[in-house]
Design a protein around this motif. Sequence first.
Motif, PDB file in Angstrom:
ATOM      1  N   CYS A 170      47.490  48.773  23.327  1.00 53.37           N
ATOM      2  CA  CYS A 170      48.434  49.896  23.375  1.00 53.37           C
ATOM      3  C   CYS A 170      48.028  50.922  24.429  1.00 53.37           C
ATOM      4  N   LEU A 173      48.892  49.566  27.769  1.00 49.11           N
ATOM      5  CA  LEU A 173      50.334  49.643  28.026  1.00 49.11           C
ATOM      6  C   LEU A 173      50.790  51.080  28.296  1.00 49.11           C
ATOM      7  N   ILE A 210      52.862  43.581  32.508  1.00 48.00           N
ATOM      8  CA  ILE A 210      52.584  43.731  31.067  1.00 48.00           C
ATOM      9  C   ILE A 210      51.739  42.575  30.536  1.00 48.00           C
ATOM     10  N   LYS A 213      48.180  42.769  31.621  1.00 50.33           N
ATOM     11  CA  LYS A 213      47.473  43.795  30.832  1.00 50.33           C
ATOM     12  C   LYS A 213      47.150  43.261  29.449  1.00 50.33           C
ATOM     13  N   ALA A 214      48.135  42.603  28.852  1.00 51.11           N
ATOM     14  CA  ALA A 214      47.933  42.054  27.502  1.00 51.11           C
ATOM     15  C   ALA A 214      46.831  41.000  27.515  1.00 51.11           C
ATOM     16  N   LEU A 253      54.186  46.339  21.835  1.00 51.63           N
ATOM     17  CA  LEU A 253      54.261  45.333  22.897  1.00 51.63           C
ATOM     18  C   LEU A 253      55.705  44.849  23.065  1.00 51.63           C
ATOM     19  N   SER A 256      57.535  47.484  25.001  1.00 50.23           N
ATOM     20  CA  SER A 256      57.254  47.468  26.444  1.00 50.23           C
ATOM     21  C   SER A 256      57.981  46.313  27.127  1.00 50.23           C
TER      22      SER A 256
END
Lengths: 355, 355
Positions: A170, A173, A210, A213-214, A253, A256
């Motif tokens: 989180c 993000l 995204i 990043k995840a 998530l 996003s």
Amino acid sequence: MTYKTLLGTSDFLESLRGKTASFYLSASYTQSSDIEGISQAGLKGLLHLTPVLDFEFLCVQEVRSLENIAVTPSGIPTPAIITRAVHTLKAFASLEFLDLGVKKLPQLEHFPIHNFDISFSHAINTKTTINAFDIFQKGLEFGKTHESSGEYTILAESVPSGTTTANALCLALGYEVENKFSSSFKNAPNKIKDTLIKEALVLCEKKVDIFEKAAQSADNMLIFNAGFVLGQSSKNKKLILAGGTQMAAVLLLVNSIVKEMNVKFDASNLAICTTKWLEKDENSDFVGILKLLDFSINAYASTFDFQNSSSKILKKYDEGEAKEGVGAGAALCYAAINNIKEEELLEKIQHFVGE
Amino acid sequence: MTYKTLLGTSDFLESLRGKTASFYLSASYTQSSDIEGISQAGLKGLLHLTPVLDFEFLCVQEVRSLENIAVTPSGIPTPAIITRAVHTLKAFASLEFLDLGVKKLPQLEHFPIHNFDISFSHAINTKTTINAFDIFQKGLEFGKTHESSGEYTILAESVPSGTTTANALCLALGYEVENKFSSSFKNAPNKIKDTLIKEALVLCEKKVDIFEKAAQSADNMLIFNAGFVLGQSSKNKKLILAGGTQMAAVLLLVNSIVKEMNVKFDASNLAICTTKWLEKDENSDFVGILKLLDFSINAYASTFDFQNSSSKILKKYDEGEAKEGVGAGAALCYAAINNIKEEELLEKIQHFVGE
């Protein structure tokens, strides 16, 4: 037994009164959990077994991959005992295991174990091996195509150190979630967690996408479940995310991804259910995380606790240990809308811990 | 808990033991209820809201379209509390609202609200605006085509001043039903009711067609439900009419239509269930009305009462107030064939009225 509406209205849960749900356990292992002292969701050195032991106990009331059920270092038994107790009083339509990278499979026959060809992930302060987009797509596909046998679906999780990866995700993000995340400890090991999260965020810094990043900050469960939620949303079937801040992170998530992809997302058939212990937790802010979403969500917490229990070990839950996991909160809400008596449930749970 | 067989045999109800029913509430508003003193089914000046408040309470245990649940002038709470209590102990497969001309819709999500494009009707001593044949056909079509999710169907009603229109309809159809109809009052306001009925019958005098007579004397619920009953009769699914003299009037209307159209009607999958209070009512004759039918019908009454309750307000039911509505009688029969304990039910109901 009853529940409390935290966000939205009671309509979602009331419309499910008396109905049976299929129960899915998203099980994953991140080597982040091997970091000394980061999690107490399981036995020291064997935390990777926790999801497997949880599922075995949930299904057959015994653990097969180890001698004892997963307990914390201070001896708090896994929330799986709560979910199991509910299941014996009002059975779920099915109990299914989603293997999102466990090292060992549950030793069970006759219970569906779904394989997605996903490996466990490395610690988030190292080069993780997660192919996030692939895992997301597997979740999306499964959510779209899988037909559960129940009248609605409960999606739970068992991921040791999962609150840390949820928190890291989180932050990666860009959400303002400082001090909003929970821990299985009463006194969360903030230093160890914070260090790990900071290291992960440094590695995330230059990543734009995204999913990149995840891949660096999350665990497989968070990514797969986000796909599952989006896949299910095309169906006319209600879905309950069973968990606390980890499941809230799944929703962030989703949020996003929806924003990034500029797609419409209908959350009317979606809710999140947790325990009283998580809701009342002073060290985290479950509702606060949910309020960061751009869509509105129904959120509920069970009102069940161990106040009426004589078990010292169970009362640790009331003191803030363990709190949530293996869908305990949603199972307790399930009990509430299925006329399960508190005394009966308490008796079952106490029996499991030998009291 | 148990029930009493009033007509036919216990076989119909016994064959449904343990099964789940879908529950439909036929909700309608006739301006006949605006006549001062004619009904006590709701709050003065707001009787048109009663069906909506009843359904809200039934679904989510709170009223949203007003501050309080519908009570009579003497403070008797709506029978919806009985049906809700049963629902929490053995949930209906679904709770669905049939909008047969309410002025305001229930404020609910996730509960089906069926729209039939039917407007509320004017008082039966004026030129009513009911297009009876159209409403009948809508009921017929819905009964024929709608697939309920439960193993059988319970059709209930909430129509303030509905006993008066039911009485007027049966007289207009030529049945000998003098002094056979019930009222939500213990001491029925016979003068007001009789005047209204007489005025309606004068307006009916020259009408020959059943539907024209119904248009002048009935309410939308009576007409729609007659269609529903006939539509359902082609299906192999059991239907329980949940109510007292109003539902008996639905059957008399069915009886007249069947005779007029000279069609065969198979009532073997049909029954009517009511409360003990209605069955024992000295001012009406539920069984007497049913005996006027040319087909035989299974009729049952719950044996539940508030004798074992300490609540003064609930004991008013035993004295003859309220008596029936919102499917209370059928819900109590449902409780009886689903092993619900009387004490548990009583406790729930008492909780709703704060005792």
